[in-house]
Design a protein around this motif. Structure first.
Motif, PDB file in Angstrom:
ATOM      1  N   UNK A  13       0.868  -1.246  -0.026  1.00 26.35           N
ATOM      2  CA  UNK A  13      -0.047   0.114  -0.129  1.00 26.35           C
ATOM      3  C   UNK A  13       0.925   1.457  -0.128  1.00 26.35           C
ATOM      4  N   UNK A  14       0.778   1.626  -1.065  1.00 27.87           N
ATOM      5  CA  UNK A  14       1.598   3.269  -1.562  1.00 27.87           C
ATOM      6  C   UNK A  14       3.154   3.359  -0.757  1.00 27.87           C
ATOM      7  N   UNK A  15       3.626   2.281  -1.222  1.00 29.47           N
ATOM      8  CA  UNK A  15       5.134   1.993  -0.713  1.00 29.47           C
ATOM      9  C   UNK A  15       5.951   1.903  -2.251  1.00 29.47           C
ATOM     10  N   UNK A  16       5.967   3.062  -3.209  1.00 30.55           N
ATOM     11  CA  UNK A  16       6.418   2.714  -4.565  1.00 30.55           C
ATOM     12  C   UNK A  16       8.007   2.965  -4.211  1.00 30.55           C
ATOM     13  N   UNK A  41      -3.219  -3.099  -2.033  1.00 27.67           N
ATOM     14  CA  UNK A  41      -4.633  -2.872  -1.024  1.00 27.67           C
ATOM     15  C   UNK A  41      -4.894  -1.445  -1.665  1.00 27.67           C
ATOM     16  N   UNK A  42      -5.420  -1.189  -2.925  1.00 36.05           N
ATOM     17  CA  UNK A  42      -5.835   0.051  -3.248  1.00 36.05           C
ATOM     18  C   UNK A  42      -4.886   1.308  -3.226  1.00 36.05           C
ATOM     19  N   UNK A  43      -3.434   1.129  -3.557  1.00 32.67           N
ATOM     20  CA  UNK A  43      -2.305   1.923  -3.787  1.00 32.67           C
ATOM     21  C   UNK A  43      -2.829   2.948  -4.850  1.00 32.67           C
ATOM     22  N   UNK A  60       6.129 -16.995 -10.907  1.00 43.09           N
ATOM     23  CA  UNK A  60       5.583 -17.336  -9.455  1.00 43.09           C
ATOM     24  C   UNK A  60       4.798 -16.064  -8.759  1.00 43.09           C
ATOM     25  N   UNK A  61       4.807 -15.156  -9.289  1.00 46.12           N
ATOM     26  CA  UNK A  61       4.173 -13.995  -8.741  1.00 46.12           C
ATOM     27  C   UNK A  61       2.764 -13.738  -9.358  1.00 46.12           C
ATOM     28  N   UNK A  62       1.919 -13.722  -8.244  1.00 47.87           N
ATOM     29  CA  UNK A  62       0.595 -13.195  -8.545  1.00 47.87           C
ATOM     30  C   UNK A  62       0.284 -11.986  -7.886  1.00 47.87           C
ATOM     31  N   UNK A  63      -0.496 -11.143  -8.448  1.00 48.31           N
ATOM     32  CA  UNK A  63      -0.778  -9.969  -8.136  1.00 48.31           C
ATOM     33  C   UNK A  63      -2.309  -9.697  -7.890  1.00 48.31           C
ATOM     34  N   UNK A  64      -2.862  -9.196  -6.700  1.00 47.32           N
ATOM     35  CA  UNK A  64      -4.121  -8.982  -6.534  1.00 47.32           C
ATOM     36  C   UNK A  64      -4.292  -7.549  -6.282  1.00 47.32           C
ATOM     37  N   UNK A  65      -5.149  -6.905  -7.015  1.00 46.04           N
ATOM     38  CA  UNK A  65      -5.536  -5.591  -6.756  1.00 46.04           C
ATOM     39  C   UNK A  65      -7.007  -5.432  -6.254  1.00 46.04           C
ATOM     40  N   UNK A  66      -6.983  -4.693  -4.987  1.00 44.79           N
ATOM     41  CA  UNK A  66      -8.204  -4.652  -4.364  1.00 44.79           C
ATOM     42  C   UNK A  66      -8.364  -3.176  -3.910  1.00 44.79           C
ATOM     43  N   UNK A  67      -9.742  -3.189  -3.273  1.00 38.09           N
ATOM     44  CA  UNK A  67      -9.993  -1.805  -2.879  1.00 38.09           C
ATOM     45  C   UNK A  67      -9.426  -1.785  -1.440  1.00 38.09           C
TER      46      UNK A  67
END
Length: 330
Positions: A13-16, A41-43, A60-67
């Motif tokens: 979350x917002x840690x670019x 987490x909604x970045x 091996x990486x899966x990305x979940x984009x969520x609210x």
């Protein structure tokens, strides 16, 4: 021997400015049988895009984009879909030694423990840590359930943090999840996971790099929601009273510690405007201090705090301040 897949869960979350270092430390693990779940987490910054770029180059990486739902919600979403035999959490602004998972898995194979913990190192933005440096790993320490819970309460061999631990996935079952919206989400969860184990092993090697930065939950000033830690610690004490009465003092120590920590975040200059929270913490300190003071297993610092509280609870804050200044000088 067949390798056992490990699911690594990384809330983002917002840690670019930090997430790349975290991901790089994971994909570079000497243990390769990994499922890496990045939960955006909604970045509102570029964190999610960075995660997507890494997913393109590592299957091996899966990305979940969520609210946005908070740290607990991000972990829970991933827990519900993991495929590995084990779960390992990393906060997205932290990073790990390249042999961390290998050491934890090897320890688990040797001990057959349900949870294996590791040591951590506080790091800063200017820290220069060699993640490939050969680790000096001391022999692991393995405790049976009751003794492991007691050690957790005293914060002797590990902390209650979700991160830095290898868990058998089966421990979570369908009912143990992190409380959504909670600030201290690991406090009401970790001891429940420990209570489902047969044994826990502690690896005393600093493999987890715990970043200290402005704006993190732990570094933030007091907020009323932080008082939930006392609620959780009270619940924990009731649980111990019911199931492990013989280690009750350890849970009392944990409750005392939470009250002291909250007092510290309030600070002397903010007592007036946070009077109801300060008073509640002081009440807890007064109820528990005699047990802490006379308990030989209590940490020395907490026994000193308990003693000072008989004069004035405010002296605890002065002692913490002096201790932090001495540490900086030394």
């Amino acid at each position: 021997m067949k390798k056992q897949p490990v699911s690594i869960i990384i809330p983002v979350y917002n840690i670019e400015n930090y997430i790349s270092k975290c991901i790089e430390s994971v994909i570079s693990q000497s243990y390769k049988d990994l499922e890496i779940i990045l939960v955006d987490d909604g970045s509102s910054d570029k964190s999610g895009e960075i995660c997507d770029e890494y997913a393109k180059s590592d299957s091996r990486i899966k990305v979940i984009h969520k609210k946005n739902g908070g740290l607990s919600d991000a972990r829970n979403v991933a827990i519900d879909i993991v495929k590995g035999d084990f779960i390992y959490f990393i906060d997205g602004d932290d990073y790990v030694h390249h042999d961390a998972i290998s050491v934890l898995i090897e320890t688990q194979k040797d001990t057959q423990s349900d949870i294996v913990t590791e040591g951590f190192v506080p790091v800063f933005d200017n820290s220069n840590i060699d993640l490939d440096k050969k680790l000096s790993v001391l022999p692991s320490k393995t405790l049976q359930k009751k003794e492991a819970i007691e050690s957790l309460m005293y914060q002797k061999d590990t902390t209650t943090s979700a991160w830095g631990k290898l868990y058998k996935k089966s421990l979570f079952g369908n009912d143990i999840r992190y409380p959504k919206g909670a600030i201290c989400e690991d406090l009401p969860t970790t001891y429940k996971l420990f209570s489902r184990t047969d044994s826990v092993s502690f690896v005393h090697a600093p493999m987890y790099m715990y970043r200290q930065r402005e704006g993190s939950i732990i570094q933030s000033a007091f907020k009323p929601g932080r008082i939930e830690a006392l609620d959780f610690a009270e619940q924990e004490l009731k649980y111990i009273d019911k199931h492990f009465q013989e280690i009750r003092n350890a849970a009392v120590n944990r409750l005392f510690m939470e009250a002291v920590f909250i007092c510290q975040t309030i600070s002397l200059s903010k007592i007036k405007e946070n009077r109801q929270y300060w008073d509640r913490c002081v009440n807890v300190i007064k109820r528990t201090r005699l047990i802490v003071l006379t308990d030989v297993r209590s940490k020395k610092a907490y026994r000193i705090f308990a003693l000072l509280s008989f004069i004035s609870p405010k002296l605890i804050l002065y002692a913490i301040y002096i201790k932090s200044k001495m540490r900086k000088v030394l």
